[in-house]
Design a protein around this motif. Structure first.
Motif, PDB file in Angstrom:
ATOM      1  N   TYR A 243      33.230  43.071  30.606  1.00  0.00           N
ATOM      2  CA  TYR A 243      33.705  44.454  30.527  1.00  0.00           C
ATOM      3  C   TYR A 243      32.921  45.254  29.090  1.00  0.00           C
TER       4      TYR A 243
ATOM      5  N   GLY B 125      29.692  46.263  30.588  1.00  0.00           N
ATOM      6  CA  GLY B 125      29.061  47.059  31.632  1.00  0.00           C
ATOM      7  C   GLY B 125      29.332  46.161  33.178  1.00  0.00           C
ATOM      8  N   GLU B 126      29.769  44.439  33.028  1.00  0.00           N
ATOM      9  CA  GLU B 126      28.681  44.054  33.754  1.00  0.00           C
ATOM     10  C   GLU B 126      29.561  43.161  34.729  1.00  0.00           C
ATOM     11  N   LEU B 127      30.948  44.396  35.144  1.00  0.00           N
ATOM     12  CA  LEU B 127      32.019  43.387  35.685  1.00  0.00           C
ATOM     13  C   LEU B 127      31.897  44.212  36.796  1.00  0.00           C
ATOM     14  N   GLU B 128      32.137  43.579  38.016  1.00  0.00           N
ATOM     15  CA  GLU B 128      31.895  44.331  38.935  1.00  0.00           C
ATOM     16  C   GLU B 128      33.460  45.122  39.446  1.00  0.00           C
ATOM     17  N   VAL B 129      33.307  46.730  40.214  1.00  0.00           N
ATOM     18  CA  VAL B 129      33.690  47.746  40.011  1.00  0.00           C
ATOM     19  C   VAL B 129      35.576  47.615  40.198  1.00  0.00           C
ATOM     20  N   PRO B 130      36.475  46.727  41.435  1.00  0.00           N
ATOM     21  CA  PRO B 130      37.518  46.487  41.479  1.00  0.00           C
ATOM     22  C   PRO B 130      38.004  45.631  39.776  1.00  0.00           C
TER      23      PRO B 130
ATOM     24  N   ARG C 270      36.896  45.327  37.221  1.00  0.00           N
ATOM     25  CA  ARG C 270      36.732  46.473  35.825  1.00  0.00           C
ATOM     26  C   ARG C 270      38.211  47.084  36.084  1.00  0.00           C
ATOM     27  N   GLN C 271      38.305  47.872  37.369  1.00  0.00           N
ATOM     28  CA  GLN C 271      39.504  48.605  37.265  1.00  0.00           C
ATOM     29  C   GLN C 271      40.470  47.725  37.071  1.00  0.00           C
ATOM     30  N   GLU C 272      41.171  46.420  37.702  1.00  0.00           N
ATOM     31  CA  GLU C 272      42.246  45.500  37.315  1.00  0.00           C
ATOM     32  C   GLU C 272      41.870  45.746  36.113  1.00  0.00           C
TER      33      GLU C 272
ATOM     34  N   GLU D 206      41.090  47.749  33.403  1.00  0.00           N
ATOM     35  CA  GLU D 206      41.665  48.516  33.358  1.00  0.00           C
ATOM     36  C   GLU D 206      43.435  49.086  33.194  1.00  0.00           C
TER      37      GLU D 206
END
Ligand SMILES: [Zn+2]
Length: 79
Positions: A13, A16-21, A23-25, A27
């Motif tokens: 995280y 910045g290597e997480l997939e967007v979905p 990362r959203q979860e 956050e």
């Protein structure tokens, strides 16, 4: 997303290597979990200190608090 998953993904995280979905979860979890938020903040702070190529020892209380929190999280998550 639970606390254990957050801890597992924390470095991805921050890097910045997480997939967007994902990362959203993550956050979303941080919005209602003060402890994970604290762990992320402290970890990010540590990473920033090291990325600045000026390795600075974290204050002992911060380090032990972070360590305690991580250990408690992992213990709780493993139940
Ligand atoms: Zn949490």
């Amino acid at each position: 997303m639970n606390c254990k998953r957050v801890i597992v993904e924390i470095s991805n995280y921050i890097d910045g290597e997480l997939e967007v979905p994902v990362r959203q979860e993550l956050e979303q979890h941080l919005e209602h979990c003060e402890e994970c938020k604290m762990v992320v903040d402290q970890t990010r702070l540590t990473v920033e200190i090291f990325c600045d190529s000026k390795p600075v020892e974290l204050p002992g209380d911060v380090k032990s608090r972070l360590h305690d929190t991580l250990r408690r999280k992992l213990t709780e998550a493993g139940k």
